[in-house]
Motif scaffolding. Structure first.
Motif, PDB file in Angstrom:
ATOM      1  N   ASN A 137      25.025  12.499  21.319  1.00  0.00           N
ATOM      2  CA  ASN A 137      24.060  12.778  20.453  1.00  0.00           C
ATOM      3  C   ASN A 137      24.696  14.324  19.340  1.00  0.00           C
ATOM      4  O   ASN A 137      24.390  15.588  19.499  1.00  0.00           O
ATOM      5  CB  ASN A 137      22.770  12.749  20.004  1.00  0.00           C
ATOM      6  CG  ASN A 137      22.113  11.530  20.586  1.00  0.00           C
ATOM      7  OD1 ASN A 137      22.251  10.680  19.712  1.00  0.00           O
ATOM      8  ND2 ASN A 137      21.219  11.266  20.629  1.00  0.00           N
ATOM      9  N   SER A 138      25.868  14.121  19.940  1.00  0.00           N
ATOM     10  CA  SER A 138      26.464  15.567  19.572  1.00  0.00           C
ATOM     11  C   SER A 138      27.157  15.445  18.174  1.00  0.00           C
ATOM     12  O   SER A 138      28.392  14.717  17.976  1.00  0.00           O
ATOM     13  CB  SER A 138      27.043  15.749  20.802  1.00  0.00           C
ATOM     14  OG  SER A 138      26.627  16.435  21.553  1.00  0.00           O
ATOM     15  N   LEU A 139      28.099  16.776  17.836  1.00  0.00           N
ATOM     16  CA  LEU A 139      28.511  17.223  16.943  1.00  0.00           C
ATOM     17  C   LEU A 139      29.880  17.856  17.533  1.00  0.00           C
ATOM     18  O   LEU A 139      29.034  19.050  18.097  1.00  0.00           O
ATOM     19  CB  LEU A 139      28.093  17.907  15.122  1.00  0.00           C
ATOM     20  CG  LEU A 139      29.115  18.170  13.971  1.00  0.00           C
ATOM     21  CD1 LEU A 139      29.061  16.916  13.652  1.00  0.00           C
ATOM     22  CD2 LEU A 139      27.695  18.199  13.351  1.00  0.00           C
ATOM     23  N   TYR A 140      31.016  17.948  16.645  1.00  0.00           N
ATOM     24  CA  TYR A 140      31.379  19.244  16.810  1.00  0.00           C
ATOM     25  C   TYR A 140      32.840  19.832  15.807  1.00  0.00           C
ATOM     26  O   TYR A 140      33.166  19.240  15.432  1.00  0.00           O
ATOM     27  CB  TYR A 140      32.721  18.765  18.476  1.00  0.00           C
ATOM     28  CG  TYR A 140      32.281  18.105  19.441  1.00  0.00           C
ATOM     29  CD1 TYR A 140      31.950  16.628  19.195  1.00  0.00           C
ATOM     30  CD2 TYR A 140      31.732  18.992  20.150  1.00  0.00           C
ATOM     31  CE1 TYR A 140      31.356  16.004  20.649  1.00  0.00           C
ATOM     32  CE2 TYR A 140      30.495  17.860  21.672  1.00  0.00           C
ATOM     33  CZ  TYR A 140      31.134  17.062  21.419  1.00  0.00           C
ATOM     34  OH  TYR A 140      30.486  16.427  22.011  1.00  0.00           O
ATOM     35  N   LEU A 141      33.190  20.863  16.002  1.00  0.00           N
ATOM     36  CA  LEU A 141      34.336  21.455  15.174  1.00  0.00           C
ATOM     37  C   LEU A 141      35.863  22.612  16.207  1.00  0.00           C
ATOM     38  O   LEU A 141      35.122  23.295  16.691  1.00  0.00           O
ATOM     39  CB  LEU A 141      33.630  22.746  13.954  1.00  0.00           C
ATOM     40  CG  LEU A 141      34.289  23.359  13.540  1.00  0.00           C
ATOM     41  CD1 LEU A 141      34.855  22.605  12.166  1.00  0.00           C
ATOM     42  CD2 LEU A 141      33.632  24.642  12.369  1.00  0.00           C
ATOM     43  N   GLN A 142      36.262  21.343  15.753  1.00  0.00           N
ATOM     44  CA  GLN A 142      37.514  22.785  16.550  1.00  0.00           C
ATOM     45  C   GLN A 142      38.170  23.637  15.360  1.00  0.00           C
ATOM     46  O   GLN A 142      38.511  22.578  14.894  1.00  0.00           O
ATOM     47  CB  GLN A 142      38.279  21.328  17.205  1.00  0.00           C
ATOM     48  CG  GLN A 142      39.692  21.905  18.120  1.00  0.00           C
ATOM     49  CD  GLN A 142      39.269  22.615  19.458  1.00  0.00           C
ATOM     50  OE1 GLN A 142      38.808  22.084  19.579  1.00  0.00           O
ATOM     51  NE2 GLN A 142      39.601  24.255  19.273  1.00  0.00           N
ATOM     52  N   MET A 143      38.614  24.228  15.593  1.00  0.00           N
ATOM     53  CA  MET A 143      38.500  25.340  15.927  1.00  0.00           C
ATOM     54  C   MET A 143      40.439  26.270  15.769  1.00  0.00           C
ATOM     55  O   MET A 143      40.041  26.228  16.735  1.00  0.00           O
ATOM     56  CB  MET A 143      38.048  26.656  15.228  1.00  0.00           C
ATOM     57  CG  MET A 143      36.771  26.101  14.433  1.00  0.00           C
ATOM     58  SD  MET A 143      35.449  27.541  13.623  1.00  0.00           S
ATOM     59  CE  MET A 143      34.880  27.997  15.290  1.00  0.00           C
TER      60      MET A 143
END
Lengths: 107, 118
Positions: free
Chosen positions: B77-83
Motif C-alpha cells: 500500500n505504498s507509493l514512491y517517487l525517486q528523484m
C-alpha cells in the motif's frame, strides 16, 4: 498543452458576500474540470468535479458551472473559513493541469 | 478513513537524489491511480506524475521527465517517487494524492518538504 487561465488573481470580499471565480481553458475540455480549495499549511481539498458536481461533504454554497472552455465557481455567501486560494484543474492532460489560482481574501 | 502519509523529504544539494514514500490506508490501494503533486514556494500547484492502479501506465510533467520515476507497491500500500539530478526549482512541498489519469485528486496527504539548495 492545455492552458488554464484563472481570473481574477485576487478577489477581496467580506463575509456574507458572494464570489464568482472564472477558469478559462485554451481548448475545449468538455466538462472535465475540477475546483480545489487550498489553505496555508493544509492539503488542498476537492470541491467540485466534472464542472458541476460537489464532492462529498462540500457545502451547498459552493457550486460549479460551465463546459467547453469557460467555467465558473460560485460561492453563494462567504463564510470565514472560505478565504483561501482556489485552483481549477483539467484532467485531459497532465501538462498544464492546474490554473494559476484565485486568492479570495478578506476585504 | 482515507489516509496518505508522505515521508522522505529533506534538504539536499543540487544534483542529488531523494526517494519519497507515501503510506496509504483506509481504501483498496490497488484499485486507484496515484499521483505526486507539488507546490513550489509562492507558486501554484503542479501535477508532476501519476501511475495507474497496476503500474502499467505512468505519466510525467515535462519539468521532471527523465529525472523522476514514480512507482508503487500494491502489496505494501505504498507509493514512491525517486528523484534524481535535483535542481533548485524542485524545491517545494510534495503531496501524495489519490487520483490521476481519469480520476480527480480527491484525497491528499499533508505533504513533505523538499529543499534543494547549495
Amino acid at each position: 498543452e492545455i492552458v488554464l487561465t484563472q481570473s481574477p488573481a485576487t478577489l477581496s470580499l467580506s463575509p456574507g458576500e458572494g464570489a464568482t471565480l472564472s477558469c478559462r481553458a485554451s481548448q475545449s475540455i468538455s466538462i472535465y474540470l475540477a475546483w480545489y480549495q487550498h489553505k496555508p499549511g493544509q492539503a488542498p481539498r476537492l470541491l467540485i468535479y466534472d464542472a458541476s458536481n460537489r464532492a462529498p461533504g462540500i457545502p451547498a454554497r459552493f457550486s460549479g458551472s460551465g463546459s467547453g472552455t469557460d467555467f465558473i465557481l460560485t460561492i453563494s455567501s462567504l463564510e470565514p473559513e472560505d478565504f483561501a486560494v482556489y485552483y481549477c484543474q483539467q484532467r485531459r492532460n497532465i501538462r498544464g493541469a492546474f490554473g494559476g489560482g484565485t486568492k479570495v481574501e478578506i476585504k | 478513513q482515507v489516509q496518505l502519509v508522505e515521508s522522505g523529504g529533506g534538504v539536499l544539494r543540487p544534483g542529488g537524489s531523494l526517494r519519497l514514500s507515501c503510506a496509504a490506508s483506509g481504501f483498496t490501494f490497488s484499485d486507484y491511480y496515484m499521483s505526486w503533486i507539488r507546490q513550489a514556494p509562492g507558486k501554484g500547484l503542479e501535477w508532476i506524475s501519476y501511475i495507474s492502479s497496476s503500474s502499467s501506465f505512468t505519466k510525467y510533467a515535462e519539468s521532471v521527465t527523465g529525472r523522476f520515476t514514480i512507482s508503487r507497491d500494491n502489496a505494501k500500500n505504498s507509493l514512491y517517487l525517486q528523484m534524481s539530478s535535483l535542481r533548485a526549482e524542485d524545491t517545494g512541498v510534495y503531496y501524495c494524492v489519490r487520483g490521476g489519469g481519469p480520476d480527480y485528486a480527491n484525497y491528499w496527504g499533508q505533504g513533505t518538504q523538499v529543499t534543494v539548495s547549495s
